[in-house]
Design a protein around this motif. Structure first.
Motif, PDB file in Angstrom:
ATOM      1  N   ALA A 149      -5.436  -4.421   7.736  1.00  0.00           N
ATOM      2  CA  ALA A 149      -4.818  -4.381   6.408  1.00  0.00           C
ATOM      3  C   ALA A 149      -5.672  -3.589   5.434  1.00  0.00           C
ATOM      4  O   ALA A 149      -6.845  -3.905   5.232  1.00  0.00           O
ATOM      5  N   PRO A 150      -5.109  -2.547   4.814  1.00  0.00           N
ATOM      6  CA  PRO A 150      -5.860  -1.756   3.833  1.00  0.00           C
ATOM      7  C   PRO A 150      -5.878  -2.466   2.483  1.00  0.00           C
ATOM      8  O   PRO A 150      -5.157  -3.442   2.272  1.00  0.00           O
ATOM      9  N   SER A 151      -6.698  -1.972   1.580  1.00  0.00           N
ATOM     10  CA  SER A 151      -6.759  -2.571   0.246  1.00  0.00           C
ATOM     11  C   SER A 151      -5.885  -1.830  -0.750  1.00  0.00           C
ATOM     12  O   SER A 151      -5.746  -2.258  -1.895  1.00  0.00           O
ATOM     13  N   GLY A 152      -5.273  -0.739  -0.314  1.00  0.00           N
ATOM     14  CA  GLY A 152      -4.423   0.010  -1.231  1.00  0.00           C
ATOM     15  C   GLY A 152      -3.573   1.028  -0.495  1.00  0.00           C
ATOM     16  O   GLY A 152      -3.718   1.232   0.712  1.00  0.00           O
ATOM     17  N   PRO A 153      -2.658   1.684  -1.202  1.00  0.00           N
ATOM     18  CA  PRO A 153      -1.739   2.650  -0.589  1.00  0.00           C
ATOM     19  C   PRO A 153      -2.428   3.775   0.170  1.00  0.00           C
ATOM     20  O   PRO A 153      -1.939   4.194   1.219  1.00  0.00           O
ATOM     21  N   SER A 154      -3.556   4.267  -0.316  1.00  0.00           N
ATOM     22  CA  SER A 154      -4.203   5.388   0.363  1.00  0.00           C
ATOM     23  C   SER A 154      -4.621   5.006   1.775  1.00  0.00           C
ATOM     24  O   SER A 154      -4.559   5.820   2.707  1.00  0.00           O
ATOM     25  N   GLY A 155      -5.037   3.760   1.965  1.00  0.00           N
ATOM     26  CA  GLY A 155      -5.384   3.288   3.295  1.00  0.00           C
ATOM     27  C   GLY A 155      -4.170   3.239   4.197  1.00  0.00           C
ATOM     28  O   GLY A 155      -4.256   3.527   5.396  1.00  0.00           O
ATOM     29  N   MET A 156      -3.023   2.876   3.635  1.00  0.00           N
ATOM     30  CA  MET A 156      -1.784   2.845   4.411  1.00  0.00           C
ATOM     31  C   MET A 156      -1.410   4.246   4.879  1.00  0.00           C
ATOM     32  O   MET A 156      -1.058   4.454   6.044  1.00  0.00           O
ATOM     33  N   TYR A 157      -1.511   5.230   3.977  1.00  0.00           N
ATOM     34  CA  TYR A 157      -1.183   6.601   4.361  1.00  0.00           C
ATOM     35  C   TYR A 157      -2.120   7.097   5.462  1.00  0.00           C
ATOM     36  O   TYR A 157      -1.698   7.780   6.393  1.00  0.00           O
ATOM     37  N   SER A 158      -3.375   6.748   5.363  1.00  0.00           N
ATOM     38  CA  SER A 158      -4.345   7.160   6.370  1.00  0.00           C
ATOM     39  C   SER A 158      -4.012   6.564   7.734  1.00  0.00           C
ATOM     40  O   SER A 158      -4.169   7.210   8.768  1.00  0.00           O
ATOM     41  N   GLU A 159      -3.547   5.315   7.721  1.00  0.00           N
ATOM     42  CA  GLU A 159      -3.202   4.680   8.986  1.00  0.00           C
ATOM     43  C   GLU A 159      -1.961   5.312   9.613  1.00  0.00           C
ATOM     44  O   GLU A 159      -1.856   5.422  10.839  1.00  0.00           O
ATOM     45  N   PHE A 160      -1.019   5.727   8.788  1.00  0.00           N
ATOM     46  CA  PHE A 160       0.122   6.471   9.311  1.00  0.00           C
ATOM     47  C   PHE A 160      -0.365   7.731  10.028  1.00  0.00           C
ATOM     48  O   PHE A 160       0.086   8.056  11.125  1.00  0.00           O
ATOM     49  N   SER A 214      -6.785  -7.446  -6.048  1.00  0.00           N
ATOM     50  CA  SER A 214      -7.618  -6.632  -5.160  1.00  0.00           C
ATOM     51  C   SER A 214      -7.041  -6.503  -3.755  1.00  0.00           C
ATOM     52  O   SER A 214      -7.545  -5.727  -2.947  1.00  0.00           O
ATOM     53  N   THR A 215      -5.991  -7.255  -3.450  1.00  0.00           N
ATOM     54  CA  THR A 215      -5.374  -7.188  -2.128  1.00  0.00           C
ATOM     55  C   THR A 215      -4.396  -6.020  -2.067  1.00  0.00           C
ATOM     56  O   THR A 215      -4.122  -5.367  -3.077  1.00  0.00           O
ATOM     57  N   PHE A 216      -3.850  -5.763  -0.880  1.00  0.00           N
ATOM     58  CA  PHE A 216      -2.922  -4.637  -0.741  1.00  0.00           C
ATOM     59  C   PHE A 216      -1.693  -4.813  -1.627  1.00  0.00           C
ATOM     60  O   PHE A 216      -1.343  -3.921  -2.400  1.00  0.00           O
ATOM     61  N   VAL A 217      -1.038  -5.965  -1.531  1.00  0.00           N
ATOM     62  CA  VAL A 217       0.142  -6.192  -2.370  1.00  0.00           C
ATOM     63  C   VAL A 217      -0.249  -6.209  -3.842  1.00  0.00           C
ATOM     64  O   VAL A 217       0.476  -5.680  -4.700  1.00  0.00           O
ATOM     65  N   GLY A 218      -1.407  -6.783  -4.134  1.00  0.00           N
ATOM     66  CA  GLY A 218      -1.879  -6.795  -5.520  1.00  0.00           C
ATOM     67  C   GLY A 218      -2.070  -5.393  -6.067  1.00  0.00           C
ATOM     68  O   GLY A 218      -1.781  -5.116  -7.239  1.00  0.00           O
ATOM     69  N   SER A 219      -2.545  -4.473  -5.221  1.00  0.00           N
ATOM     70  CA  SER A 219      -2.738  -3.089  -5.665  1.00  0.00           C
ATOM     71  C   SER A 219      -1.402  -2.415  -5.935  1.00  0.00           C
ATOM     72  O   SER A 219      -1.286  -1.583  -6.840  1.00  0.00           O
ATOM     73  N   LEU A 220      -0.377  -2.775  -5.167  1.00  0.00           N
ATOM     74  CA  LEU A 220       0.955  -2.223  -5.413  1.00  0.00           C
ATOM     75  C   LEU A 220       1.512  -2.728  -6.744  1.00  0.00           C
ATOM     76  O   LEU A 220       2.069  -1.958  -7.539  1.00  0.00           O
ATOM     77  N   LEU A 221       1.360  -4.025  -6.978  1.00  0.00           N
ATOM     78  CA  LEU A 221       1.863  -4.600  -8.221  1.00  0.00           C
ATOM     79  C   LEU A 221       1.079  -4.085  -9.430  1.00  0.00           C
ATOM     80  O   LEU A 221       1.621  -3.987 -10.536  1.00  0.00           O
ATOM     81  N   LYS A 222      -0.173  -3.733  -9.208  1.00  0.00           N
ATOM     82  CA  LYS A 222      -0.979  -3.159 -10.287  1.00  0.00           C
ATOM     83  C   LYS A 222      -0.388  -1.819 -10.735  1.00  0.00           C
ATOM     84  O   LYS A 222      -0.456  -1.455 -11.908  1.00  0.00           O
ATOM     85  N   LEU A 223       0.201  -1.097  -9.799  1.00  0.00           N
ATOM     86  CA  LEU A 223       0.855   0.169 -10.141  1.00  0.00           C
ATOM     87  C   LEU A 223       1.997  -0.051 -11.129  1.00  0.00           C
ATOM     88  O   LEU A 223       2.345   0.845 -11.894  1.00  0.00           O
ATOM     89  N   LEU A 224       2.554  -1.257 -11.097  1.00  0.00           N
ATOM     90  CA  LEU A 224       3.667  -1.597 -11.986  1.00  0.00           C
ATOM     91  C   LEU A 224       3.188  -2.179 -13.312  1.00  0.00           C
ATOM     92  O   LEU A 224       4.002  -2.574 -14.148  1.00  0.00           O
ATOM     93  N   GLY A 225       1.881  -2.228 -13.497  1.00  0.00           N
ATOM     94  CA  GLY A 225       1.338  -2.802 -14.725  1.00  0.00           C
ATOM     95  C   GLY A 225       1.343  -4.315 -14.708  1.00  0.00           C
ATOM     96  O   GLY A 225       1.500  -4.960 -15.762  1.00  0.00           O
ATOM     97  N   MET A 226       1.138  -4.901 -13.523  1.00  0.00           N
ATOM     98  CA  MET A 226       1.152  -6.348 -13.396  1.00  0.00           C
ATOM     99  C   MET A 226      -0.219  -6.860 -12.953  1.00  0.00           C
ATOM    100  O   MET A 226      -0.961  -6.151 -12.264  1.00  0.00           O
ATOM    101  N   LEU A 308       9.718  -3.671  -1.259  1.00  0.00           N
ATOM    102  CA  LEU A 308       9.051  -4.739  -2.007  1.00  0.00           C
ATOM    103  C   LEU A 308       8.964  -4.371  -3.493  1.00  0.00           C
ATOM    104  O   LEU A 308       9.340  -5.150  -4.374  1.00  0.00           O
ATOM    105  N   LEU A 309       8.450  -3.172  -3.746  1.00  0.00           N
ATOM    106  CA  LEU A 309       8.302  -2.739  -5.142  1.00  0.00           C
ATOM    107  C   LEU A 309       9.657  -2.639  -5.841  1.00  0.00           C
ATOM    108  O   LEU A 309       9.788  -3.002  -7.013  1.00  0.00           O
ATOM    109  N   ARG A 310      10.639  -2.152  -5.117  1.00  0.00           N
ATOM    110  CA  ARG A 310      11.973  -1.996  -5.707  1.00  0.00           C
ATOM    111  C   ARG A 310      12.538  -3.355  -6.120  1.00  0.00           C
ATOM    112  O   ARG A 310      13.173  -3.487  -7.180  1.00  0.00           O
ATOM    113  N   THR A 311      12.317  -4.372  -5.304  1.00  0.00           N
ATOM    114  CA  THR A 311      12.793  -5.720  -5.609  1.00  0.00           C
ATOM    115  C   THR A 311      12.144  -6.243  -6.895  1.00  0.00           C
ATOM    116  O   THR A 311      12.821  -6.824  -7.752  1.00  0.00           O
TER     117      THR A 311
END
Length: 322
Positions: A149-160, A214-226, A308-311
């Motif tokens: 599990a990465p800590s953010g989107p960039s780690g996800m892209y790297s794993e792809f 600081s978690t992966f989902v948390g980093s996504l929600l941070k992008l939304l200003g949460m 997830l983000l769209r929801t």
């Protein structure tokens, strides 16, 4: 209460089973997989042999793998997203998406070497290697690619990209990266703006295990200003960003939103939340700011993160009367 080991990041699940048989956490591995292929690096077409600098160390794949075993639900989704589905011959019991994935009784948490070897895989993909599976399969000359599990989107892209290199689908993996980046950018742009971060309580299960920013989902929600109310919880860092909160803590924090990632496993809903002692007074409950997520989508860092983000954005926009 149902054990959530099948839908949390694997290292988190091991801690949960060992300690409480409930959802809990451990530290994420950072933007794991950020290192690119080393040595015989693959071209966009996927040349072999290739050596990938992965989380568990260099992984050498001699030729395009015709037989792949995936012991990670996230990796399974990624493999199909990049067009490697025809190479996948077996997936673990928790890999329930996509529907055509060849689901078996294999376990990613307690892998059985004999059962895995029986498939004669040219590549095995995992989301953690707590049982030294890579070392054990090395005796059979079977490479293991670890995509934790990465800590953010960039780690996800790297794993792809790593998965694309290992399977001969690097170009498709890069296209998936571009598509996801675009989708996420568009979704973030649709998020209603606020003068200060919206606070949220993110529920992993009904015993109040949660996530920090600081978690992966948390980093996504941070992008939304949460911002997660768990960020300031005692022991949050020691829990690797997955602390167990208390009902009293949540009521005192009075979050703007409640996000439930246990709607399937634990059958939680707006109706069950409002029945909890003292929760009917929460601002989020009064305003109807309760977001219901699909458990699996909420626990995987693959191609469906945009869903997830769209929801969440849709729920916030609805709450704002848009």
């Amino acid at each position: 209460m149902r054990v959530l080991s099948h839908r949390l990041p694997a290292v988190v699940a091991v801690t949960a089973v060992t300690a409480l048989c409930a959802a809990c956490g451990t530290s994420s591995t950072g933007d794991s997989g950020s290192a690119s292929a080393a040595g015989g690096a693959a071209t966009a077409a996927g040349s072999f042999p290739v050596t990938i600098a992965a989380a568990g160390g260099p992984v050498r794949v001699k030729s395009r793998p015709a037989t792949i075993v995936s012991l990670s639900p996230t990796a399974t989704e990624m493999l199909y997203a990049i067009g490697a589905g025809s190479q996948v011959k077996a997936v673990d019991a928790d890999s329930d998406y996509p529907a055509q994935a060849p689901r078996t009784k294999l376990s990613g948490l307690q892998p059985n070497v004999e059962s895995i070897v029986a498939y004669k895989p040219a590549l095995v993909v995992v989301s953690f290697d707590a049982t030294a599976l890579a070392k054990r399969l090395a005796t059979f000359s079977i490479p293991v690619l670890d995509l934790p599990a990465p800590s953010g989107p960039s780690g996800m892209y790297s794993e792809f990209d790593q998965l694309g290199q290992a399977t001969g689908h690097l170009a498709a993996a890069e296209r998936e990266d571009t598509s996801l980046r675009g989708q996420i950018s568009q979704i973030v742009a649709q998020m209603p703006r606020h003068t200060k971060p919206l606070t949220y309580y993110y529920e992993l299960d009904q015993t109040y295990y949660s996530i920090t920013s600081s978690t992966f989902v948390g980093s996504l929600l941070k992008l939304l200003g949460m911002k997660s109310i768990a960020d300031s919880a005692s022991g949050a860092a020691a829990a690797g960003g997955y602390p167990q909160l208390s009902g009293e803590y949540i009521i005192k924090a009075n979050p703007d939103y409640i996000i439930l990632a246990d709607t399937v496993c634990c059958q939680q809903s707006a109706a069950t939340v409002v029945k909890r002692p003292g929760w009917s007074s929460l601002a989020a409950v009064k305003a109807g700011h309760i977001v219901l997520l699909n458990d699996d989508i909420a626990s995987r860092w693959g191609p469906r993160v945009a869903d997830l983000l769209r929801t969440v954005v849709t729920a916030v926009a609805k709450g704002n009367g848009k």
